[in-house]
Design a protein around this motif. Structure first.
Motif, PDB file in Angstrom:
ATOM      1  N   GLN A  42      -6.953   2.399   5.954  1.00 25.80           N
ATOM      2  CA  GLN A  42      -8.062   3.164   5.385  1.00 25.80           C
ATOM      3  C   GLN A  42      -8.260   4.492   6.111  1.00 25.80           C
ATOM      4  N   VAL A  93       0.836  -1.207   0.000  1.00 20.51           N
ATOM      5  CA  VAL A  93       0.000   0.000   0.000  1.00 20.51           C
ATOM      6  C   VAL A  93       0.865   1.248   0.000  1.00 20.51           C
ATOM      7  N   ILE A 129      -7.977   4.917  -0.086  1.00 21.07           N
ATOM      8  CA  ILE A 129      -7.969   3.481   0.211  1.00 21.07           C
ATOM      9  C   ILE A 129      -9.381   3.051   0.567  1.00 21.07           C
TER      10      ILE A 129
END
Length: 250
Positions: free
Chosen positions: A55, A23, A61
């Motif tokens: 997130q 990520v 995200i």
């Protein structure tokens, strides 16, 4: 440069060891108009807890969880269904992108007006160490080319949904190659950016690490998905096997 939305699809399953690095390689992109759709396939480790925290840090995200363990194809398809971008890109939960990957690839897609692009990539070990093994791909790949050489790395692919529609990965492993064949079968071609834009992580005991099982699945693609008779299947498989040896061992 005009910035169309790119939807990045990442399936996860017990990915706690690598998902933060993956990520992070997305968040460090020089191209920032993206949504990162991460779909967890009912992990039994703490992957979901990590995704919840990720997130919170960036609104781009977006996380989802499958209702039951469904394997990679259906998990990716769930993410694709949610995608809103003109372009769809794929990144598995243990792989990495170079910071300028999206910027270079979007510009390439716009300049060439192609519907399907990918790039060269390197291989790294579980610790992220460069194994000095580059996968260098032909500039253009047709359907017949791909039957003999599955060189297209899923982690490098970008598709134009306005030209191709939203893709659906066949529920047949290797689902990514089966999808590329489905697209190219209709006369489309895949165009390679001649730069290394991603890193493919070699993980011990992963599904892709068992080359005999992978080969058996590819044979099934020839026979069942592409409906090739025995002799053409054998011809293409012999080329596929030799190219696989060159890619991983030479």
């Amino acid at each position: 440069m005009d910035q169309p939305l790119v939807s990045i699809i990442t399936p996860t399953y017990n990915s706690s060891k690598f998902i933060i690095q993956t990520v992070q390689s997305v968040l460090e992109q020089t191209f920032d108009n993206f949504e990162h759709i991460i779909v967890d396939d009912c992990s039994t480790d703490n992957t979901w807890d990590i995704l919840l925290e990720l997130q919170k840090k960036d609104s781009r995200i977006k996380i989802e969880r499958m209702k039951e363990n469904s394997k990679a194809a259906l998990t990716r398809n769930h993410g694709i269904k949610l995608a809103k971008g003109k372009y769809i890109a794929f990144l598995d939960s243990d792989d990495l992108w170079e910071p300028n990957k999206l910027e270079i690839q979007v510009q390439f897609m716009q300049n060439t007006q192609c519907a399907f692009s990918f790039s060269n990539y390197r291989m790294i070990d579980e610790d992220g160490k460069d194994l000095n093994r580059l996968v260098k791909c032909p500039k253009v790949i047709s359907y017949k080319d791909l039957l003999k050489n599955t060189t297209i790395g899923c982690l490098t692919v970008m598709l134009d949904t306005e030209k191709l529609g939203k893709p659906i990965m066949p529920n047949l492993q290797p689902e990514d190659t089966a999808l590329w064949l489905k697209i190219l079968r209709n006369g489309e071609k895949a165009y390679c950016i001649q730069e290394v834009l991603a890193s493919y992580r070699i993980v011990k005991n992963s599904a892709s690490s068992n080359k005999i099982k992978v080969a058996k699945k590819m044979w099934k693609v020839y026979r069942e998905s592409e409906n090739l008779s025995f002799i053409p299947s054998l011809w293409n498989f012999s080329h596929y096997a030799w190219n696989a040896v060159k890619k991983h061992y030479l």
